[in-house]
Motif scaffolding. Structure first.
Motif, PDB file in Angstrom:
ATOM      1  N   UNK A 173       0.829  -1.215   0.000  1.00 41.86           N
ATOM      2  CA  UNK A 173       0.000   0.000   0.000  1.00 41.86           C
ATOM      3  C   UNK A 173       0.860   1.262   0.000  1.00 41.86           C
ATOM      4  N   UNK A 174       1.996   1.221   0.683  1.00 41.15           N
ATOM      5  CA  UNK A 174       2.879   2.389   0.748  1.00 41.15           C
ATOM      6  C   UNK A 174       3.591   2.630  -0.574  1.00 41.15           C
ATOM      7  N   UNK A 175       4.063   1.566  -1.214  1.00 41.96           N
ATOM      8  CA  UNK A 175       4.894   1.705  -2.412  1.00 41.96           C
ATOM      9  C   UNK A 175       4.106   1.865  -3.710  1.00 41.96           C
ATOM     10  N   UNK A 176       2.944   1.270  -3.800  1.00 49.25           N
ATOM     11  CA  UNK A 176       2.188   1.271  -5.059  1.00 49.25           C
ATOM     12  C   UNK A 176       1.797   2.663  -5.535  1.00 49.25           C
ATOM     13  N   UNK A 177       1.287   3.538  -4.674  1.00 54.30           N
ATOM     14  CA  UNK A 177       0.890   4.864  -5.188  1.00 54.30           C
ATOM     15  C   UNK A 177       2.053   5.685  -5.752  1.00 54.30           C
ATOM     16  N   UNK A 235      13.652  -1.809  -1.796  1.00 50.20           N
ATOM     17  CA  UNK A 235      12.769  -0.682  -1.496  1.00 50.20           C
ATOM     18  C   UNK A 235      12.785  -0.304  -0.004  1.00 50.20           C
ATOM     19  N   UNK A 236      13.641  -0.951   0.742  1.00 50.66           N
ATOM     20  CA  UNK A 236      13.778  -0.592   2.153  1.00 50.66           C
ATOM     21  C   UNK A 236      12.660  -1.079   3.034  1.00 50.66           C
ATOM     22  N   UNK A 272      -7.980  -1.303  -6.612  1.00 51.76           N
ATOM     23  CA  UNK A 272      -7.877  -1.185  -8.072  1.00 51.76           C
ATOM     24  C   UNK A 272      -7.381   0.192  -8.500  1.00 51.76           C
ATOM     25  N   UNK A 273      -7.802   1.225  -7.801  1.00 49.40           N
ATOM     26  CA  UNK A 273      -7.394   2.577  -8.173  1.00 49.40           C
ATOM     27  C   UNK A 273      -6.102   3.011  -7.490  1.00 49.40           C
ATOM     28  N   UNK A 274      -5.641   2.256  -6.511  1.00 51.58           N
ATOM     29  CA  UNK A 274      -4.434   2.628  -5.773  1.00 51.58           C
ATOM     30  C   UNK A 274      -3.182   1.939  -6.296  1.00 51.58           C
ATOM     31  N   UNK A 275      -3.332   0.729  -6.779  1.00 50.50           N
ATOM     32  CA  UNK A 275      -2.214  -0.009  -7.364  1.00 50.50           C
ATOM     33  C   UNK A 275      -2.360   0.102  -8.876  1.00 50.50           C
ATOM     34  N   UNK A 282       3.961  -1.968  -9.348  1.00 49.64           N
ATOM     35  CA  UNK A 282       2.765  -1.995 -10.201  1.00 49.64           C
ATOM     36  C   UNK A 282       2.616  -3.408 -10.743  1.00 49.64           C
ATOM     37  N   UNK A 283       1.613  -3.598 -11.563  1.00 46.44           N
ATOM     38  CA  UNK A 283       1.426  -4.847 -12.269  1.00 46.44           C
ATOM     39  C   UNK A 283       0.678  -4.532 -13.559  1.00 46.44           C
ATOM     40  N   UNK A 284       0.020  -5.518 -14.103  1.00 46.60           N
ATOM     41  CA  UNK A 284      -0.700  -5.319 -15.360  1.00 46.60           C
ATOM     42  C   UNK A 284      -2.150  -5.740 -15.192  1.00 46.60           C
TER      43      UNK A 284
END
Length: 165
Positions: free
Chosen positions: A31-35, A158-159, A64-67, A40-42
């Motif tokens: 949740x922290x890294x995706x925005x 990514x730490x 769906x809208x955050x990642x 990401x993904x496809x």
């Protein structure tokens, strides 16, 4: 650096390594890294994950809208996908394995990573030997100069730091 995540990363996280009930830090990390578009993904991975009827499917639907589940309709991705299909069909893999590989998200994930210069994240490992019949993500990544790593390397890069509270 952008990391494109294979479905098996989230599936195995839920089922094996980072169950949602006992390791919420992993899910908070995503949740922290995706925005920030570092993870990401496809769209096909999204479709695979929400087809289930479990807590992972619900978790993905809620985000769906955050990642970023990237669209695959751009010309570069389409052309790279065709290259991958041609490569897989002409390199001695078993037909049943070819069909299974091409029916899923994997060739699209590799194509998108290739055109974006992203690193693909998967639990799959390189198949070695002279009679490889199964199509594996790392083998195809190597053929197309796409960097790939496992999820533990991504977390480290990514730490990520999962501390007991």
């Amino acid at each position: 650096m952008m990391y494109l995540v294979d479905a098996n990363v989230l599936i195995q996280a839920k089922n094996l390594h980072y169950g949602m009930d006992f390791c919420p830090a992993f899910w908070d990390f995503i949740d922290r890294e995706a925005p920030s578009s570092r993870i990401a993904s496809i769209s096909f991975v999204y479709d695979e994950l929400v087809a289930g009827s479990d807590e992972l499917a619900e978790w993905v639907k809620e985000r769906k809208d955050d990642i970023s589940f990237l669209d695959l309709s751009d010309r570069e991705t389409q052309l790279k996908y065709i290259e991958i299909v041609n490569y897989v069909n002409s390199n001695g893999f078993g037909q049943a394995h070819i069909d299974r590989f091409l029916d899923g998200a994997d060739p699209w994930l590799i194509a998108k990573a290739s055109v974006m210069g992203a690193t693909l994240v998967t639990h799959e490992v390189l198949a070695v030997g002279t009679t490889i019949k199964k199509v594996k993500i790392p083998n195809i990544c190597n053929a197309f100069d796409v960097e790939y790593i496992n999820p533990f390397e991504m977390i480290n890069n990514l730490g990520g730091n999962f501390i007991l509270g």
